[in-house]
Design a protein around this motif. Structure first.
Motif, mmCIF file in Angstrom:
data_model
loop_
_atom_site.group_PDB
_atom_site.id
_atom_site.type_symbol
_atom_site.label_atom_id
_atom_site.label_comp_id
_atom_site.label_asym_id
_atom_site.label_seq_id
_atom_site.Cartn_x
_atom_site.Cartn_y
_atom_site.Cartn_z
ATOM 1 N N LEU A 1 9.828 -40.085 -110.059
ATOM 2 C CA LEU A 1 10.891 -39.544 -110.907
ATOM 3 C C LEU A 1 11.733 -38.534 -110.123
ATOM 4 C CD1 LEU A 1 11.928 -39.776 -113.801
ATOM 5 C CD2 LEU A 1 10.330 -37.988 -114.446
ATOM 6 N N SER A 2 11.085 -37.687 -109.339
ATOM 7 C CA SER A 2 11.785 -36.701 -108.522
ATOM 8 C C SER A 2 12.669 -37.391 -107.480
ATOM 9 C CB SER A 2 10.769 -35.783 -107.842
ATOM 10 O OG SER A 2 11.411 -34.851 -107.025
ATOM 11 N N ILE B 1 12.409 -45.858 -114.216
ATOM 12 C CA ILE B 1 11.377 -44.856 -113.910
ATOM 13 C C ILE B 1 11.268 -43.803 -115.009
ATOM 14 C CG2 ILE B 1 10.683 -43.052 -112.271
ATOM 15 C CD1 ILE B 1 11.931 -44.810 -110.071
ATOM 16 N N VAL B 2 12.393 -43.448 -115.624
ATOM 17 C CA VAL B 2 12.351 -42.476 -116.728
ATOM 18 C C VAL B 2 11.539 -43.059 -117.886
ATOM 19 C CG1 VAL B 2 13.735 -41.188 -118.405
ATOM 20 C CG2 VAL B 2 14.520 -41.387 -116.035
ATOM 21 N N VAL C 1 3.616 -43.783 -119.090
ATOM 22 C CA VAL C 1 2.448 -43.208 -118.416
ATOM 23 C C VAL C 1 1.904 -42.049 -119.247
ATOM 24 C CG1 VAL C 1 1.697 -41.917 -116.363
ATOM 25 C CG2 VAL C 1 3.072 -43.999 -116.101
ATOM 26 N N GLU C 2 2.781 -41.234 -119.792
ATOM 27 C CA GLU C 2 2.343 -40.123 -120.658
ATOM 28 C C GLU C 2 1.567 -40.644 -121.866
ATOM 29 O OE1 GLU C 2 2.470 -36.745 -120.323
ATOM 30 O OE2 GLU C 2 3.179 -37.130 -118.288
ATOM 31 N N PHE D 1 2.828 -47.844 -111.926
ATOM 32 C CA PHE D 1 3.093 -46.453 -112.295
ATOM 33 C C PHE D 1 1.822 -45.826 -112.871
ATOM 34 C CE2 PHE D 1 7.270 -48.590 -112.930
ATOM 35 C CZ PHE D 1 7.989 -47.929 -111.935
ATOM 36 N N ASP E 1 7.857 -43.134 -117.024
ATOM 37 C CA ASP E 1 7.252 -41.810 -117.194
ATOM 38 C C ASP E 1 6.782 -41.621 -118.636
ATOM 39 O OD1 ASP E 1 6.539 -39.105 -116.458
ATOM 40 O OD2 ASP E 1 8.421 -38.428 -117.368
ATOM 41 N N ARG E 2 7.601 -42.018 -119.590
ATOM 42 C CA ARG E 2 7.209 -41.926 -121.006
ATOM 43 C C ARG E 2 5.966 -42.774 -121.285
ATOM 44 N NH1 ARG E 2 12.112 -43.895 -124.375
ATOM 45 N NH2 ARG E 2 10.738 -43.375 -126.111
ATOM 46 N N ILE F 1 3.908 -40.992 -110.716
ATOM 47 C CA ILE F 1 5.117 -41.053 -111.540
ATOM 48 C C ILE F 1 6.030 -39.848 -111.337
ATOM 49 C CG2 ILE F 1 4.102 -40.079 -113.656
ATOM 50 C CD1 ILE F 1 6.648 -42.982 -113.437
ATOM 51 N N LYS F 2 5.495 -38.652 -111.234
ATOM 52 C CA LYS F 2 6.349 -37.464 -111.089
ATOM 53 C C LYS F 2 7.083 -37.490 -109.752
ATOM 54 C CE LYS F 2 5.333 -35.924 -115.127
ATOM 55 N NZ LYS F 2 6.203 -36.292 -116.229
ATOM 56 N N GLN G 1 -0.425 -41.638 -113.333
ATOM 57 C CA GLN G 1 -0.338 -40.174 -113.315
ATOM 58 C C GLN G 1 -0.196 -39.631 -111.895
ATOM 59 O OE1 GLN G 1 -0.098 -38.039 -115.792
ATOM 60 N NE2 GLN G 1 -0.490 -39.399 -117.506
#
Length: 155
Positions: free
Chosen positions: A109-110, A79-80, A86-87, A100, A83-84, A105-106, A102
């Motif tokens: 990740l949380s 997931i980390v 997706v950014e 995954f 996140d990269r 994803i947060k 926007q």
């Protein structure tokens, strides 16, 4: 526009998923890259490229991240790393059928960070939930949906 390539973070990706992706990609004449810190076995009749990275932490993730392009698809359970991606606006799914984006994803990740905290405190034990037909079906649907969406960009 560059052709679509499929990248698999292959260290923890189930063989069923790897083989399905490669077979599908072969039918559509798409390149598949398996990236891991060791050679991952696949049937010899499936066409793909195996990239073996250093054994250092995140070496496979970093290789994919540095080589993936706008229209590519990445399959990862990390997931980390997702996140990269997706950014970077890269299409990314996991082997359980999660796409995954926007919007999710947060939160994912949380949740991952919270679960890791509980594990580090000894409040939960890590377990391997296995990989079954239901998980594969969810993956196959997410893979088909994501790949179709990317392929439509070329029409």
């Amino acid at each position: 526009m560059d052709a679509i390539q499929i990248w698999i973070d292959a260290d923890s990706c189930p063989a069923l998923v790897r083989n399905h992706v490669i077979k599908t990609a072969n039918k559509k004449n798409l390149d598949v890259f398996l990236v891991a810190n060791k050679v991952i076995p696949t049937p010899p009749d499936l066409i793909h490229k195996m990239i073996v990275t250093d054994k250092e932490k995140d070496a496979a993730d970093n290789y994919i991240f540095n080589n993936v392009k706008e229209n590519d698809l990445v399959i990862t359970r990390d997931i980390v790393f997702a996140d990269r991606l997706v950014e970077k606006e890269i299409t990314c799914i996991n082997d359980r059928g999660t796409i995954f984006n926007q919007d999710n994803i947060k939160q994912l990740l949380s949740s991952r960070d919270f679960d890791l905290t509980l594990y580090n405190l000894g409040l939960v034990k890590h377990f391997n939930e296995g990989y079954d037909k239901e998980k594969f079906t969810k993956f196959a649907n997410a893979f088909d949906k994501s790949l179709t969406k990317l392929l439509k960009r070329f029409i």
